[in-house]
Design a protein around this motif. Structure first.
Motif, short mmCIF file in Angstrom:
data_model
loop_
_atom_site.label_atom_id
_atom_site.label_comp_id
_atom_site.label_asym_id
_atom_site.label_seq_id
_atom_site.Cartn_x
_atom_site.Cartn_y
_atom_site.Cartn_z
N LEU A 24 0.91 -1.23 0.07
CA LEU A 24 -0.08 -0.08 0.07
C LEU A 24 0.86 1.21 -0.08
N ILE A 25 0.65 2.11 -1.01
CA ILE A 25 1.28 3.41 -0.91
C ILE A 25 0.10 4.44 -1.09
N ARG A 26 0.19 5.20 -0.16
CA ARG A 26 -1.11 6.28 0.03
C ARG A 26 -0.49 7.76 0.39
N HIS A 27 -1.31 8.60 -0.06
CA HIS A 27 -1.47 10.06 0.68
C HIS A 27 -2.46 10.22 1.18
N GLY A 28 -2.54 10.48 2.60
CA GLY A 28 -3.86 11.05 3.42
C GLY A 28 -3.99 9.77 4.60
N LYS A 29 -3.50 10.39 5.66
CA LYS A 29 -3.90 9.65 6.85
C LYS A 29 -5.18 9.02 7.25
N TYR A 30 -6.11 9.54 6.85
CA TYR A 30 -7.58 9.23 6.71
C TYR A 30 -7.97 8.14 5.55
N LYS A 31 -6.97 8.07 4.68
CA LYS A 31 -7.47 7.33 3.28
C LYS A 31 -7.39 5.94 3.79
#
Length: 575
Positions: free
Chosen positions: A189-196
Motif C-alpha cells: 500500500l502506497i497512499r497519501h492521506g492519513k485518513y485514506k
C-alpha cells in the motif's frame, strides 16, 4: 481420432443449443422489461384512490433502470423508479384531485438513505396540500422510521416478534492482514492521506486511530441528521429519542406507542377499517389503491414544450476506465458530456453524483470535459460523492448535497499485491524472470518492491494528491493548505462538509434543478436525462460480456497492474 472429432462436434452442438435456449429466454423477457425502461405503463389507473408507496415493491434509484433479466427469469421483478420521477410523481399527486391520501409502507426498503431523505422532503411538501400521509410498519428500523416520521399518523402491527427495533447506526469494516499473511500474499500500500482507509483492510488487522476517528464522527453526524428529523417529526425531544435508543427500550409495539413514536398499535383488519374510513368508503374492499410506480409512469412526462432545456447527467457508480456500459466509464461519459456541449438548446447542466470514486485517469477525463462547458454546471450529491466523485464535481458553480451524503475523501492510494510467498510456500512454484532492465518485473506480482521502486510509486501518488488538492483549491476558492487540512483522505457527511466549505447547500436533486433554472432565467424547463438508460437487451449483453474468457484474462492482467485510485471503499448500511 475419429471418436475425438465426434465428441468435439457433440460439445459444439450442445453449446449452440444452450445459447439458443438462453436467447429464447432473453427474447421472452425483453418485451416485458422494455415497458419499464421506456416508462410506459399499460395499467389503467382508477379515477380516484389512495396512492400506495410500498418500498418493499419499488426501489428508488438514482436513474431508472431496466428490469434485471436474471431476476425476471427467477420470477423476481423488483420495480425501480428514478429519484427525479419519484419526487415529481409525489408533487403531481399533491395537486391531483383523484389522489385522496398517501399510504406509506417503508419496511424492507432497499432505497439508500440519501434518496430516502429526498423522498421524505417530497412527502413533507405533499402534506402542505392538506392531504394526509398514513404510514404502516410491521418491522421498524432506522431507515424506515426516518421516512415514516414525515407521516400524519404512524400505525404499527400489534404482533410481537414481527418487529425489529431502533438501535442506532453501525458501520463495519473488516481487516484481512492476518488472513492474507497465512496465504502468503503481501499487499503493498502506497497512499497519501492519513485518513485514506481504502487499502487498510489489506495491510492491518484493525483500524488506525485516524480511521476510528473519522468512522465514529461519520456515524454520529448521520445520526444527528436522522435522529433529529425523527424526533421533530414525532414531536419528542432529540435527547429523549437518544435515551430510548441508547438503552434499547424500543422492543415491543407498546414501547413505541408509550414513547410517542407511533399513534396506534393494532391488527391489519383494524388498519383496513381506518384506511376505508379515511378514503370515505364503507368497506375496505371498495378502497382503490394506486401503485406508486404505475402512477409515476402514467403521470410524469418530460416537458418537451418548454423551450429551455436542462440536462441531468447521472454519474452513478464506480469511476472506471474505458467505454463499458456499466459504472461511470471515463471515455463513455466524456462522450456524453461532449454531446451535451454540442446541443445548443441545453442551457444548464445538473451533474448528479453518486460515486465512491475510482480511476484517477477516468476522473480527469470527465472533469476536463465538464470544464469545457460554457453553461452553468450545478452539482447534486446522492449517497456518495467521494474521492473521484468529488474530483469531477468540486469545480461546479454550486454544489447541493444531502445532509447524509458521504463526500470529500480527498486522497489517493496505490495497492499492488505480490505473491512471492504464496508461489513458493503454498503453490510450490518457482519463478524466473528474464529482464532487459533491473526493475522490469516490478509489477509482475512475483516479488515485493525494493526501496527504489516504492519511492517511484510514492512519487506518482504524491503528484496525484498535489493535483487533487490544487483542483479543489481552485474549484472551491480555498487556500491549498486549507484543502490539505480537510483532505488527507478524510470522509465527511454532507452536513459537516457544508460547515468546512466542501459543499454550498443542503438540498435535493429537485433543488439543484430549480437553481439551474433560475440561473438561466427560466420558469419552465425541459429536463433531459443522460446517459440514456440501457435497454433490456443492452443490459443483458453487458452482463454476458463480463463472463467471457477474454475478460477473465483482462481481469488477471489488471490485478498485476498498480491500482492507483481515488476511491472511498465503504458506506454505512442502515437497518
Amino acid at each position: 481420432m475419429k471418436q475425438f472429432f465426434k465428441t468435439l462436434l457433440a460439445v459444439i452442438c450442445g453449446i449452440l443449443i444452450a445459447n439458443i435456449l438462453v436467447f429464447m429466454i432473453i427474447a421472452g423477457i425483453v418485451g416485458s422489461a422494455s415497458e419499464s425502461t421506456t416508462g410506459k405503463s399499460s395499467t389503467v389507473l382508477p379515477r380516484t384512490g389512495v396512492l400506495a408507496i410500498d418500498l418493499s415493491e419499488v426501489t428508488i434509484t438514482e436513474q431508472e433502470m431496466p428490469a434485471d433479466p436474471v431476476a425476471m427469469v427467477q420470477g423476481q421483478n423488483q420495480v425501480t423508479l428514478g429519484i427525479l420521477k419519484a419526487v415529481q410523481a409525489i408533487k403531481t399527486a399533491a395537486a391531483d384531485p383523484g389522489v385522496k391520501f398517501i399510504y406509506l409502507k417503508s419496511d424492507a426498503s432497499s432505497t439508500g438513505i440519501s434518496a430516502t431523505g429526498e423522498l421524505r422532503k417530497a412527502l413533507e411538501e405533499f402534506r402542505l396540500s392538506g392531504k394526509p400521509v398514513i404510514a404502516w410498519t410491521e418491522n421498524p428500523g432506522t431507515g424506515s422510521f426516518y421516512l415514516n416520521s414525515v407521516a400524519d399518523k404512524i400505525y404499527m402491527s400489534e404482533y410481537q416478534g414481527a418487529n425489529g427495533g431502533l438501535v442506532g447506526l453501525c458501520s463495519q469494516s473488516f481487516y484481512l492482514k492476518d488472513l492474507l499473511d497465512k496465504a502468503g500474499l503481501n499487499m503493498q500500500l502506497i497512499r497519501h492521506g492519513k485518513y485514506k482507509s481504502a487499502g487498510e483492510m489489506y495491510v492491518r488487522n484493525s483500524p488506525s486511530e485516524e480511521n476510528k476517528e473519522q468512522y465514529n464522527r461519520m456515524v454520529d453526524s448521520m445520526w444527528e441528521t436522522i435522529g433529529k428529523t425523527i424526533a421533530e417529526g414525532r414531536g419528542i425531544s432529540f435527547e429523549k429519542l437518544n435515551s430510548l435508543v441508547e438503552n434499547i427500550e424500543l422492543c415491543l409495539p407498546e414501547d413505541y406507542l408509550a414513547a410517542g413514536l407511533v399513534d396506534g398499535v393494532f391488527s391489519r383488519d383494524s388498519l383496513k377499517q381506518r384506511l376505508a374510513a379515511l378514503a370515505v368508503e364503507s368497506d375496505f374492499a371498495d378502497v382503490k389503491f394506486i401503485p406508486f410506480a404505475d402512477y409515476a409512469n402514467a403521470k410524469v412526462f418530460t416537458n418537451f414544450r418548454a423551450k429551455d432545456k436542462i440536462a441531468v447527467l447521472y454519474t452513478d457508480g464506480e469511476i472506471v476506465d474505458g467505454k463499458q456500459l456499466t459504472g461511470v466509464a471515463g471515455d463513455r461519459f466524456a462522450k456524453e458530456i461532449d454531446k451535451i456541449r454540442a446541443d445548443k438548446g441545453i442551457k444548464a447542466l445538473v451533474l448528479r453524483v453518486n460515486s465512491p470514486g475510482g480511476s484517477v485517469l477516468a476522473s480527469e477525463k470527465i472533469k476536463h470535459e465538464l470544464d469545457l462547458l460554457e453553461i452553468p454546471v450545478i452539482a447534486s450529491y446522492g449517497e456518495l460523492a467521494a474521492s473521484g466523485g468529488y474530483w469531477i464535481s468540486n469545480g461546479c458553480d454550486k454544489i447541493f448535497s444531502d445532509a447524509t451524503t458521504l463526500t470529500g475523501s480527498i486522497g489517493v492510494f496505490g495497492l499492488i499485491p505480490e505473491a512471492s510467498k504464496t508461489l513458493k510456500d503454498v503453490a510450490h512454484v518457482g519463478v524466473f524472470s528474464a529482464k532487459s532492465h533491473k526493475h522490469a518485473d516490478m509489477m509482475r506480482l512475483t516479488r515485493p518492491f525494493d526501496q527504489t521502486e516504492y519511492n517511484y510509486m510514492l512519487r506518482s501518488i504524491e503528484a496525484i494528491y498535489d493535483k487533487f488538492t490544487t483542483i479543489v483549491a481552485e474549484g472551491r476558492g480555498m487556500e491549498k493548505t486549507r484543502v490539505d487540512e480537510i483532505g488527507q483522505g478524510r470522509v465527511w457527511t454532507g452536513s459537516d462538509a457544508l460547515a468546512i466549505g466542501l459543499v454550498d447547500e443542503i438540498g435535493t436533486l429537485q433543488d439543484a434543478i430549480a437553481y439551474a433554472a433560475s440561473a438561466i432565467g427560466a420558469e419552465d424547463v425541459c429536463v433531459l436525462e443522460y446517459p440514456k438508460p440501457l435497454t433490456p437487451m443492452e443490459s443483458i449483453l453487458a452482463a454476458f460480456g463480463q463472463t467471457t474468457n477474454h475478460d477473465y484474462v483482462k481481469a488477471f492482467q489488471k490485478l498485476s497492474e498498480p491500482q492507483v485510485v481515488a476511491r472511498m471503499p465503504w458506506q454505512v448500511v442502515i437497518y
